[in-house]
Enzyme design. Sequence first.
Site, PDB file in Angstrom:
ATOM      1  N   GLU A 193       4.833 -11.313  -5.117  1.00 31.77           N
ATOM      2  CA  GLU A 193       3.162 -11.561  -6.869  1.00 31.77           C
ATOM      3  C   GLU A 193       3.873 -11.185  -7.935  1.00 31.77           C
ATOM      4  O   GLU A 193       2.544 -11.523  -8.741  1.00 31.77           O
ATOM      5  CB  GLU A 193       2.081 -10.477  -6.220  1.00 31.77           C
ATOM      6  CG  GLU A 193       1.640  -9.332  -6.297  1.00 31.77           C
ATOM      7  CD  GLU A 193       2.194  -9.042  -4.767  1.00 31.77           C
ATOM      8  OE1 GLU A 193       3.704  -8.913  -4.098  1.00 31.77           O
ATOM      9  OE2 GLU A 193       2.455  -6.879  -4.630  1.00 31.77           O
TER      10      GLU A 193
ATOM     11  N   HIS B 186       8.189  -7.689  -3.519  1.00 32.63           N
ATOM     12  CA  HIS B 186       6.741  -8.158  -4.069  1.00 32.63           C
ATOM     13  C   HIS B 186       6.543  -9.499  -4.769  1.00 32.63           C
ATOM     14  O   HIS B 186       7.142  -9.786  -5.894  1.00 32.63           O
ATOM     15  CB  HIS B 186       5.830  -6.928  -5.004  1.00 32.63           C
ATOM     16  CG  HIS B 186       5.922  -6.327  -4.693  1.00 32.63           C
ATOM     17  ND1 HIS B 186       4.134  -5.469  -3.841  1.00 32.63           N
ATOM     18  CD2 HIS B 186       6.742  -4.458  -3.941  1.00 32.63           C
ATOM     19  CE1 HIS B 186       4.675  -4.618  -3.504  1.00 32.63           C
ATOM     20  NE2 HIS B 186       5.882  -4.173  -3.699  1.00 32.63           N
TER      21      HIS B 186
ATOM     22  N   SER C 179     -26.018  -9.452 -23.114  1.00 33.71           N
ATOM     23  CA  SER C 179     -25.796  -8.700 -23.637  1.00 33.71           C
ATOM     24  C   SER C 179     -25.058  -9.059 -24.792  1.00 33.71           C
ATOM     25  O   SER C 179     -24.789  -8.629 -25.536  1.00 33.71           O
ATOM     26  CB  SER C 179     -25.004  -7.314 -22.976  1.00 33.71           C
ATOM     27  OG  SER C 179     -24.054  -8.525 -22.461  1.00 33.71           O
ATOM     28  N   GLY C 180     -24.702 -10.342 -24.409  1.00 36.21           N
ATOM     29  CA  GLY C 180     -23.716 -11.161 -26.123  1.00 36.21           C
ATOM     30  C   GLY C 180     -22.799 -10.814 -25.042  1.00 36.21           C
ATOM     31  O   GLY C 180     -21.466 -11.302 -25.945  1.00 36.21           O
ATOM     32  N   GLY C 181     -22.326 -10.310 -23.936  1.00 37.83           N
ATOM     33  CA  GLY C 181     -20.885 -10.223 -23.212  1.00 37.83           C
ATOM     34  C   GLY C 181     -20.531 -11.394 -22.516  1.00 37.83           C
ATOM     35  O   GLY C 181     -21.310 -12.550 -21.973  1.00 37.83           O
ATOM     36  N   VAL C 182     -19.631 -11.902 -22.329  1.00 36.41           N
ATOM     37  CA  VAL C 182     -19.296 -13.144 -21.068  1.00 36.41           C
ATOM     38  C   VAL C 182     -19.544 -13.222 -20.148  1.00 36.41           C
ATOM     39  O   VAL C 182     -20.189 -14.430 -20.654  1.00 36.41           O
ATOM     40  CB  VAL C 182     -17.697 -13.592 -21.787  1.00 36.41           C
ATOM     41  CG1 VAL C 182     -16.935 -12.182 -20.864  1.00 36.41           C
ATOM     42  CG2 VAL C 182     -17.145 -14.556 -21.663  1.00 36.41           C
ATOM     43  N   ASP C 183     -19.835 -12.383 -19.521  1.00 35.39           N
ATOM     44  CA  ASP C 183     -19.867 -12.312 -18.391  1.00 35.39           C
ATOM     45  C   ASP C 183     -21.826 -12.864 -17.931  1.00 35.39           C
ATOM     46  O   ASP C 183     -21.828 -13.327 -17.618  1.00 35.39           O
ATOM     47  CB  ASP C 183     -20.580 -10.684 -17.789  1.00 35.39           C
ATOM     48  CG  ASP C 183     -18.663 -10.517 -17.398  1.00 35.39           C
ATOM     49  OD1 ASP C 183     -17.303 -11.722 -17.782  1.00 35.39           O
ATOM     50  OD2 ASP C 183     -18.426  -9.351 -17.189  1.00 35.39           O
ATOM     51  N   SER C 184     -22.511 -11.606 -19.636  1.00 34.41           N
ATOM     52  CA  SER C 184     -23.768 -12.790 -18.947  1.00 34.41           C
ATOM     53  C   SER C 184     -24.022 -13.767 -19.965  1.00 34.41           C
ATOM     54  O   SER C 184     -24.875 -14.727 -19.213  1.00 34.41           O
ATOM     55  CB  SER C 184     -24.697 -12.061 -19.802  1.00 34.41           C
ATOM     56  OG  SER C 184     -24.278 -11.188 -21.012  1.00 34.41           O
ATOM     57  N   SER C 185     -23.207 -14.131 -20.843  1.00 31.28           N
ATOM     58  CA  SER C 185     -23.381 -15.324 -21.698  1.00 31.28           C
ATOM     59  C   SER C 185     -23.420 -16.684 -20.722  1.00 31.28           C
ATOM     60  O   SER C 185     -23.886 -17.804 -20.221  1.00 31.28           O
ATOM     61  CB  SER C 185     -22.418 -15.638 -22.461  1.00 31.28           C
ATOM     62  OG  SER C 185     -22.462 -14.208 -23.823  1.00 31.28           O
TER      63      SER C 185
ATOM     64  N   CYS D 121       5.118  -6.490   1.888  1.00 33.24           N
ATOM     65  CA  CYS D 121       5.901  -4.804   1.620  1.00 33.24           C
ATOM     66  C   CYS D 121       5.138  -3.826   2.611  1.00 33.24           C
ATOM     67  O   CYS D 121       5.300  -4.490   3.748  1.00 33.24           O
ATOM     68  CB  CYS D 121       5.849  -3.973   0.469  1.00 33.24           C
ATOM     69  SG  CYS D 121       5.548  -2.186  -0.625  1.00 33.24           S
ATOM     70  N   TYR D 122       4.023  -3.595   2.817  1.00 32.81           N
ATOM     71  CA  TYR D 122       3.739  -2.041   3.439  1.00 32.81           C
ATOM     72  C   TYR D 122       3.325  -3.188   4.404  1.00 32.81           C
ATOM     73  O   TYR D 122       2.862  -2.950   5.948  1.00 32.81           O
ATOM     74  CB  TYR D 122       2.293  -0.949   3.137  1.00 32.81           C
ATOM     75  CG  TYR D 122       1.489  -0.199   3.986  1.00 32.81           C
ATOM     76  CD1 TYR D 122       2.265   0.867   4.309  1.00 32.81           C
ATOM     77  CD2 TYR D 122       0.735  -1.129   4.515  1.00 32.81           C
ATOM     78  CE1 TYR D 122       1.578   1.158   5.722  1.00 32.81           C
ATOM     79  CE2 TYR D 122      -0.020   0.092   6.019  1.00 32.81           C
ATOM     80  CZ  TYR D 122       0.450   0.892   6.093  1.00 32.81           C
ATOM     81  OH  TYR D 122       0.102   2.209   6.954  1.00 32.81           O
TER      82      TYR D 122
ATOM     83  N   LYS E 124     -11.826 -12.320 -14.260  1.00 31.29           N
ATOM     84  CA  LYS E 124     -12.167 -12.169 -15.585  1.00 31.29           C
ATOM     85  C   LYS E 124     -11.719 -13.409 -16.687  1.00 31.29           C
ATOM     86  O   LYS E 124     -12.613 -14.447 -17.207  1.00 31.29           O
ATOM     87  CB  LYS E 124     -12.075 -10.798 -16.522  1.00 31.29           C
ATOM     88  CG  LYS E 124     -12.883 -10.288 -17.909  1.00 31.29           C
ATOM     89  CD  LYS E 124     -14.374  -9.883 -17.467  1.00 31.29           C
ATOM     90  CE  LYS E 124     -14.074  -9.910 -18.703  1.00 31.29           C
ATOM     91  NZ  LYS E 124     -15.792  -9.102 -18.069  1.00 31.29           N
TER      92      LYS E 124
ATOM     93  N   GLY F 210       0.806  -1.316   0.007  1.00 31.71           N
ATOM     94  CA  GLY F 210       0.069  -0.295  -0.076  1.00 31.71           C
ATOM     95  C   GLY F 210       1.383   1.349   0.104  1.00 31.71           C
ATOM     96  O   GLY F 210       2.137   1.142   0.185  1.00 31.71           O
TER      97      GLY F 210
END
Length: 515
Positions: free
Chosen positions: A175, A173, A227-233, A83-84, A371, A56
Amino acid sequence: MNTHQKVLIIDFGGQTAMLIARRVREQHVYSEIKPYTITPAEIKNIDPIGIILSGGPSFVTDKDAPALDPAIYKLGIPILGICYGCQLMSYQLGGKVEKMAHREYGKIDLQLNQKGSDSQIFADVSVQSICWMSHTSSVTQLPEGFVTLAATPDCPTAAFANESKKLYGVQFHPEVTHTQFGVQILGNFLTRVCAAAGDWQMSAIASEIIADLRAKIGDKRVLCAMSGGVDSSVTALLLHRAVEERLTAVFLDHGLLRQDEAAEVIETFTQNTPINLIAVDYSTQFLSALSGVTDPEAKRKIIGREFVRAFEIEAKKIGHVDFLAQGTIYPDVIESGTKTAAKIKSHHNVGGLPDVIDFEDIVEPLRALFKDEVHALGLELGLPEKLVYRQPFPGPGLAIRIIGEVTAEKLAILRPADAIFREEIIAAGLHQKVSQYFAVLTNMKTVGVMGDERTYEYLLGLRAVETTDFMTADWADLPHDLLARVSSRIVNEVPHINRVVYEITSKPPSTIEWE
Ligand code: XMP
């Protein structure tokens, strides 16, 4: 999902928490991000196998510096401070943190001492390696019971631990991919210190989500706006697996879609999925509501309102619906939960619907997923790649890519121009590399010459960006021959455009969409 071992990532600001959460999940351990205000009781309730404190931007002794309830260090749960996070743990347990003379930044040599080589956290890590640092303060005195494990030339306490209490701190870090043994170090913390089984799988998630949906929805009905987008599909596919015909999926064509988009979405769904998709055409209503409107925010608000109105009408036609499904994903949850960002644009999605339609509840099956995890899930559920990797398209559609008033004529100019740009990007094989690419019809006309004739036609903007999170973005450095081809095709093939410009602004200070 409750049956899984969990690791908590405690967020102290900055971009690192999300990245840590992903890295943990990549090692097949489920992780969740929580704000630093989390209480010991809440942690006990979650029952994590380990806690990671993120980095942070603050300095631990600053007046408003974020801190943890110190009782958390006594819960007996293994903690890794990064880190922080490592400075805070050290400071709160009685150590000392001081500003450094010079910032230590970038790839730095990390040297383990004997205790480091013997430590669980550095198992199978070379005595000398490269780590990635970004800090202006460091731990100068360790709390009682802690020992140093590693150092860099400018940071004598680059890693430290209280092994018996399973408390670890790293100033660098792990990560970040630049840390040579970052994956190994995080993996050591997870498996050797926290005893993680590492058995969290996307396939397990699919069947768990489906079981959860079945339990929640029972024999009731659910409506999913597509909507045809990946999330709603992916949301619709999961719901279909869970409740089959008790799902009604509705695709609303607001007339602001790209060339052939409505037909393509419907065709893809009917051919590739068992979902019964109802497509409804509201283009006339939306266009007349937008008539004469030029202000970007006003356009967005009108579209949001019309969307709700259209859904009310459709919901009534379907009859009683108990649940509304949304494709909310984890970054959306985190964004709205931890940040109080200024409103830049009224982003519109189906989130406004529950206020006006009487649903019993909302179901958000993707709430815990990133995502790329949604992509993996989509592929596993049999969604075609074309749909899984579709670039994002905003809810208000082409209305925010037509500057000024939206008319049927302007839509007819923008659609083929945008289609040419997309077609050429795909032909050049850049569609996976470029995150989002589209054309914008400006409200400006300029003088040109075609044949021997003077023309006075529209100026078209092309926008292409590279980004991972869409919160910041770089303009894509597209090959000049590609841009030349697109420009020449557009002015030759699309009437009413006589000039094409390519946008070279990043976000910030610009945004991805022009309105
Ligand atoms: P901006 O223009 O804010 O866009 O930099 C960031 C990302 O969000 C998309 N976007 C939207 N998506 N409803 C959406 O569902 C909206 O109202 C909306 N406005 C912008 C944009 O396409 C980009 O991917």
